[in-house]
Design an enzyme around this catalytic site. Structure first.
Site, PDB file in Angstrom:
ATOM      1  N   HIS A  16       0.860  -1.195   0.000  1.00  0.00           N
ATOM      2  CA  HIS A  16       0.000   0.000   0.000  1.00  0.00           C
ATOM      3  C   HIS A  16       0.887   1.233   0.000  1.00  0.00           C
ATOM      4  CE1 HIS A  16      -3.788   2.074   1.913  1.00  0.00           C
ATOM      5  NE2 HIS A  16      -3.082   2.937   1.197  1.00  0.00           N
ATOM      6  N   HIS A  18       1.193   4.864  -2.510  1.00  0.00           N
ATOM      7  CA  HIS A  18       0.801   5.653  -3.691  1.00  0.00           C
ATOM      8  C   HIS A  18       2.053   6.324  -4.222  1.00  0.00           C
ATOM      9  CE1 HIS A  18      -3.518   5.431  -2.429  1.00  0.00           C
ATOM     10  NE2 HIS A  18      -2.944   5.278  -1.246  1.00  0.00           N
ATOM     11  N   HIS A 196      -9.713   1.124  -0.923  1.00  0.00           N
ATOM     12  CA  HIS A 196      -9.578   1.773   0.379  1.00  0.00           C
ATOM     13  C   HIS A 196     -10.958   1.739   1.033  1.00  0.00           C
ATOM     14  CE1 HIS A 196      -5.797   3.221  -1.177  1.00  0.00           C
ATOM     15  NE2 HIS A 196      -5.585   4.059  -0.183  1.00  0.00           N
ATOM     16  N   GLU A 199     -11.119   3.474   6.406  1.00  0.00           N
ATOM     17  CA  GLU A 199     -10.040   4.374   6.858  1.00  0.00           C
ATOM     18  C   GLU A 199     -10.722   5.477   7.674  1.00  0.00           C
ATOM     19  OE1 GLU A 199      -8.088   6.633   3.741  1.00  0.00           O
ATOM     20  OE2 GLU A 199      -6.420   7.218   5.039  1.00  0.00           O
ATOM     21  N   ASP A 277       1.873   4.038   2.731  1.00  0.00           N
ATOM     22  CA  ASP A 277       0.804   4.877   2.156  1.00  0.00           C
ATOM     23  C   ASP A 277       1.361   6.018   1.308  1.00  0.00           C
ATOM     24  OD1 ASP A 277      -1.835   5.424   1.609  1.00  0.00           O
ATOM     25  OD2 ASP A 277      -2.323   6.256   3.562  1.00  0.00           O
ATOM     26  N   ASP A 278       1.739   7.129   1.942  1.00  0.00           N
ATOM     27  CA  ASP A 278       2.291   8.295   1.233  1.00  0.00           C
ATOM     28  C   ASP A 278       3.521   8.751   2.009  1.00  0.00           C
ATOM     29  OD1 ASP A 278       0.014   8.927  -0.792  1.00  0.00           O
ATOM     30  OD2 ASP A 278      -1.013   8.601   1.107  1.00  0.00           O
TER      31      ASP A 278
HETATM   32  N1  HPA Z   1      -6.687   7.393   1.498  1.00  0.00           N
HETATM   33  C1  HPA Z   1      -7.365   7.732   0.404  1.00  0.00           C
HETATM   34  N2  HPA Z   1      -6.791   8.183  -0.692  1.00  0.00           N
HETATM   35  C2  HPA Z   1      -5.469   8.317  -0.702  1.00  0.00           C
HETATM   36  C3  HPA Z   1      -4.713   7.979   0.396  1.00  0.00           C
HETATM   37  C4  HPA Z   1      -5.356   7.492   1.547  1.00  0.00           C
HETATM   38  O1  HPA Z   1      -4.759   7.160   2.590  1.00  0.00           O
HETATM   39  N3  HPA Z   1      -3.430   8.235   0.055  1.00  0.00           N
HETATM   40  C5  HPA Z   1      -3.425   8.681  -1.212  1.00  0.00           C
HETATM   41  N4  HPA Z   1      -4.661   8.733  -1.676  1.00  0.00           N
HETATM   42 ZN    ZN Z   2      -3.718   4.807   0.589  1.00  0.00          ZN
END
Ligand code: HPA
Ligand code: ZN
Length: 338
Positions: A16, A18, A196, A199, A277-278
């Site tokens: 996971h 991006h 997703h 969250e 994630d990012d």
């Molecule tokens: N959630 C939803 N969209 C996203 C995320 C996330 O954590 N990171 C990048 N796009």
């Molecule tokens: Zn994500």
């Protein structure tokens, strides 16, 4: 071996991440200069200071703005290559990365430019670093299903480079059922699916991603703890959750790491995995995420190893590739004892 060393050296599998979220401020400045794009900041430090998020949307607004510096195929190559260097540093042996084509096609950058740059870097990563990979294309859920259909059309000729489709962006107000038809079409075309869910959104989004979108994994999914029946279902089915601890703290899904539920879910036999994630926005890559969890929860070496074991189980590769990764993990385990 102390636990920090164990974590640093542990072979890891990321599921996971991006790629647009690996854009470090320094790279943002380099590409802005190369492409003559003005930035509303003077230094990378100023950019970092601006990364104060209150929720998912406050992050997404800044994240989409950052992606504006990505123009040419080489930009996508450079971005992906830099991420792979972090993988090498963190002993990531396999990674499955997301990209958001609509973030780029909406600004006039072609789908081919994006996928070809990413793909070429991943090929080099395999050859030069031995890091294997897969690519997952995400639909932006704040856009309509028609736009997702057009994106899927563009992906067909790149089927050999894309293993699955996913769903990201603003979860609340854009539930999985909005995309049922495009996921049906994607499955017919041979793509695996992920989404997703859970969250910021409710457990309904997890149930509906499983039932309607036929997902093979849930991205995040941490809100499952609101529903003990769902937790049991996830454990029994071994439905993987790609959990992103530092992201969840930065976006205030949990107040503090001590309250994060990933270790609790691991101990209830869910197939949870740890991911970044990012990483450029949330303060760390794979090792940083493992260290942050281990600093707030006491984890045994067996439990840490199980997190990689889970990620191997949940990965979108052949059985023989899974076996190769298991051997790397076993070899590490036998080396780390004594
Ligand atoms: N959630 C939803 N969209 C996203 C995320 C996330 O954590 N990171 C990048 N796009
Ligand atoms: Zn994500």
């Amino acid at each position: 071996m102390n636990q920090d060393t164990f974590i640093r050296q542990l072979p890891k599998v990321e599921l996971h991440m991006h790629i647009e979220g690996s854009l470090e401020p320094e790279m943002m400045f380099k590409l802005a200069k190369r492409n003559k794009i003005p930035l509303p900041f003077n230094t990378p430090e100023e950019v970092r200071t601006a990364y104060q998020f209150t929720n998912l949307q406050s992050f997404l607004d800044i994240y989409y703005q950052g992606a504006n510096v990505l123009i040419d195929e080489q930009d996508f190559y450079d971005l992906t290559w830099e991420y792979l260097l972090h993988c090498q540093q963190d002993n990531v042996i396999h990674t499955e990365i997301f990209f958001d084509p609509q973030t780029h096609t909406e600004r006039g950058i072609s789908f081919d430019t994006v996928i070809n740059g990413i793909h070429r870097a991943l090929e080099d990563g395999k050859q030069k670093m031995g890091i294997s990979s897969r690519v997952i294309m995400c639909f932006l859920r704040h856009l309509d299903e028609q736009s997702a259909f057009l994106t899927l059309e563009q992906a067909i000729k790149h089927k050999d480079k894309i293993i699955a489709v996913g769903l990201d962006s603003s979860e609340v107000g854009h539930p999985p059922e909005k995309f049922t038809q495009v996921f049906v079409k994607a499955i017919k075309e041979g793509f695996l699916t992920v989404a997703h869910a859970g969250e910021e959104g409710s457990v309904d989004n997890i149930y509906n991603s499983i039932d309607l979108l036929k997902v093979s994994r849930i991205d995040h999914g941490v809100r499952c703890s609101d529903d003990s029946r769902l937790v049991r279902l996830l454990a029994e089915s071994r439905m993987p959750l790609t959990v992103c601890p530092l992201s969840n703290i930065k976006l205030k899904v949990f107040d503090e790491m001590k309250r994060h539920n990933v270790v609790d879910l691991l101990r209830q036999n869910l197939c949870v995995t740890i991911n970044s994630d990012d990483p450029a926005y949330f303060g760390g890559y794979m090792t940083d995420n493992f260290l942050a969890v281990a600093q707030s929860h006491s984890l045994t070496e067996d439990e840490l190893t199980q997190l990689t074991q889970n990620a191997i189980e949940a990965s979108f590769v052949s059985e023989s590739e899974k076996h190769r990764m298991q051997r790397v993990l076993e070899e590490f385990s036998s080396r780390s004892i004594g």
